[in-house]
Design an enzyme around this catalytic site. Structure first.
Site, PDB file in Angstrom:
ATOM      1  N   SER A 257       0.836  -1.190   0.000  1.00  0.00           N
ATOM      2  CA  SER A 257       0.000   0.000   0.000  1.00  0.00           C
ATOM      3  C   SER A 257       0.881   1.254   0.000  1.00  0.00           C
ATOM      4  O   SER A 257       1.756   1.384  -0.841  1.00  0.00           O
ATOM      5  CB  SER A 257      -0.975  -0.045   1.180  1.00  0.00           C
ATOM      6  OG  SER A 257      -2.012   0.893   1.023  1.00  0.00           O
ATOM      7  N   HIS A 388      -6.994  -6.403   0.710  1.00  0.00           N
ATOM      8  CA  HIS A 388      -5.839  -5.524   0.546  1.00  0.00           C
ATOM      9  C   HIS A 388      -4.705  -5.946   1.472  1.00  0.00           C
ATOM     10  O   HIS A 388      -4.908  -6.161   2.672  1.00  0.00           O
ATOM     11  CB  HIS A 388      -6.258  -4.084   0.842  1.00  0.00           C
ATOM     12  CG  HIS A 388      -5.197  -3.058   0.568  1.00  0.00           C
ATOM     13  ND1 HIS A 388      -4.343  -3.133  -0.508  1.00  0.00           N
ATOM     14  CD2 HIS A 388      -4.857  -1.917   1.243  1.00  0.00           C
ATOM     15  CE1 HIS A 388      -3.542  -2.081  -0.506  1.00  0.00           C
ATOM     16  NE2 HIS A 388      -3.825  -1.341   0.555  1.00  0.00           N
TER      17      HIS A 388
END
Length: 623
Positions: A257, A388
């Site tokens: 991320s 994620h």
């Protein structure tokens, strides 16, 4: 025992006077004062000439031993910015001439670096005047002094079993990295909190952290570059240590991320990093800036710019329209070449812009191919779990291979591009430039005019690792245009290695097992050869080399092939396909239709199916 990096030249420490009352004033980072070595070019030359090197010497040379081996290159002053909707040509220098040699690329990389600093990330200062610290089996301390100011930060160390010394992977932020597999592969994990170096949640006019304590809270350098600077200072301290815990010549970096963005930048801007592994980096990370505005659901550039001061302040001019940027992220990918790069993306979350990420990887891979290192970049977005920053089983094997190859110098790189059909970008839609084959050093003496420098599948007619049918990488004494492979006396248009006529038994740049199949020729006399790049349960990646076998240039080509029953093409690049199963026809893209005599171009694809059986009935025709 200590394992120092190769240091052909020492960096000079610049001495600066600090004026009183500059607590919040941004200090200008200074450029490196001493020119750095040409290690990458020499490594490619050594490989091309078949020069024997000591264990790990070739990989150590490829990682350069310094942060920036192009610091001595003369970079022109930037000109006016002009709009270009397609990706900038990574092979065209700022003066308008094209790169032709590996030494040209060294200085072209420096141009890209300085443009990226100016317009995207902000400046990364040269190595500070003083970096000291300690390395233990549990932690690292870093103390930095520069321009009359000082700061410090720490990182923890998590060692694998064994006595060491160990290679290490620096994990930014502790999010999403498969640390269990990293340690099981024999590498240490360095847990680095980048927010101690560049703090999130601060305004651009009052940035905080160890970086900004030295270079000023109003520095125009964004957090990603500050985090990258912190990674470099950790490496400095490892280099200075006695080498009993961590090896100084085998460092990787990863993160997911926002920390994937940071890992991406860190790997690009420090050539001592042998393996870079950004995970789901999203907008402001690996995905091409030009693609994000048109990718449905992706985080807008304006949002990435304002969410945190990740990008440099100067990027504000491009958040609404990135087409005037003189660089894009495919060139940041290229900055990592020829070092190891494994890019991991998640196609299930639109916000992460994985389609634009796949284009960045494909375009950057063209530089890897030109440098003869096509297998040293891998990309994987074909994953089942959409969570994620999840640890994914699909990435475990290529992660293990990458660590073995680039941190231990054993085995082969995964060399795989597995692009999800959910977010498959087409490189042919984004470029109007071609990929050259770079000759070693600063001249073509001993090289070729149209072959490869270190052996790639792109540009071969029979899938060799150490030579091509249109050039030579090793085994020639005077540079030919017909090409030889290592150990052969005469290269041919169908390719020879050690008694094989299609494919190799000693390996291809990605390790093929099926070799190739050459089809017929047409009016323009071209031949097509297929190579399986990689295969997995339920799919495979293939590549087709199109070679001009005539005495004159061809202008356009068409390849026909028949896929095995049950196979379906999910993505294709460097060409335009009619059909996705059964009989498939592939025409050249706009930029690779013109092929010189004895030269080659390639297109690639991924396919799903119960088997990885090679296509049959391959033919090539030219108008």
């Amino acid at each position: 025992m200590r394992f120092p990096r190769y240091r052909p030249r020492a960096w000079a420490a610049a001495v600066f006077l600090a004026a009183a009352g500059l607590t919040t004033t941004a200090l200008v980072p200074q450029a490196g004062a001493v020119s750095a070595p040409r290690a990458v070019a020499r490594a490619v030359q050594a490989q091309s000439a078949g020069v024997a090197q000591a264990p790990q010497a070739a990989q150590a040379a490829a990682t350069a031993g310094v942060e920036d081996d192009g610091a001595d290159c003369a970079v022109p002053a930037p000109g006016s910015l002009t709009a270009k909707s397609l990706l900038p040509d990574p092979f065209t220098k700022m003066n308008g001439t094209r790169v032709t040699t590996t030494d040209d690329w060294r200085c072209r990389r420096e141009e890209i670096k300085q443009q990226a600093e100016r317009y995207v990330y902000g400046a990364k200062p040269a190595k500070p005047a003083s970096v000291t610290g300690t390395v233990s089996r549990t932690g690292i301390t870093v103390n930095v002094s520069d321009q009359g100011r000082s700061s410090s930060f720490t990182a923890s160390v998590d060692l694998p079993s064994g006595t060491g010394p160990f290679p290490a992977v620096i994990v930014l932020g502790g999010l999403g990295a498969d640390t269990a597999t990293i340690k099981a592969s024999g590498a240490a994990v360095i847990n680095y909190d980048p927010t101690a170096v560049g703090k999130e949640g601060t305004p651009r006019t009052n940035k905080q952290g160890a970086f900004y304590s030295i270079y000023g809270s109003s520095s125009s350098t964004g957090l990603l570059m500050a985090w990258s600077w912190g990674v470099s200072r950790i490496i400095d301290v490892i280099e200075q240590s006695d080498g009993s815990v961590l090896r100084a010549n085998a460092t990787g970096v990863t993160g997911c991320s926002r920390y994937g963005k940071g890992a991406f930048v860190a790997g690009a801007f420090d050539q001592r990093i042998a393996l870079t592994m950004p995970i789901e980096s999203g907008s402001g990370g690996a995905p091409i800036f030009r693609g994000i505005p048109g990718e449905s659901g992706s985080q807008p550039l304006s949002s990435a710019f304002t969410e945190q001061p990740w990008l440099g302040d100067a990027f504000t001019s491009f958040t609404g329209n990135p087409t005037t940027l003189p660089v894009d992220t495919h060139e940041i990918v290229a900055m990592v070449a020829p070092r190891g790069l494994f890019m991991m993306e998640n196609p299930h979350i639109d916000w992460l812009a994985a389609k634009s990420g796949s284009v960045a990887a494909q375009a950057g891979a063209e530089v890897y191919k030109a440098l003869g290192a096509g297998a040293d970049i891998s990309y994987w977005s074909d994953v089942q779990d959409g969570t994620h920053c999840a640890v994914r089983p699909e990435w475990k094997a290529p992660l293990q291979q990458s660590i073995a190859k680039f941190l231990f110098n054993t085995g082969t790189a995964p060399g795989v591009f597995r692009i999800s059909s959910l977010k498959s970008g087409s490189l042919s839609s984004w470029r109007d430039w071609t990929t050259p084959t770079l000759t070693p050093g600063g001249s073509t003496n001993g090289g070729t005019s149209s072959g490869t420098t270190a052996g790639t599948t792109a540009g071969t007619t029979a899938g060799t690792t150490s030579g091509t049918s249109s050039g030579t990488s090793s085994g020639t004494s005077s540079g030919t245009t017909t090409g030889t492979t290592a150990g052969t006396t005469a290269g041919t248009t169908s390719g020879t290695t050690s008694g094989t006529s299609s494919g190799t038994s000693s390996g291809t740049t990605a390790g093929t097992t099926t070799g190739g199949t050459t089809g017929g020729t047409g009016g323009g006399a071209c031949a097509a050869t297929y190579t399986t790049v990689s295969a997995w349960t339920g799919g495979y990646q293939g590549e087709v080399a199109v070679t001009n076998t005539s005495a004159g240039a061809i202008n356009g080509w068409t390849v026909t092939l028949t896929l095995a029953s049950g196979q379906t093409i999910t993505s294709l690049w460097n060409g335009t396909a009619s059909g996705t199963s059964g009989a498939v026809t592939v025409h050249n893209a706009a930029y690779n239709g013109t092929v010189a005599p004895n030269a080659s171009t390639t297109f690639g694809y991924t396919a799903n199916g119960a088997s990885s059986t090679a296509p049959t009935g391959i033919t090539c025709t030219s108008p």
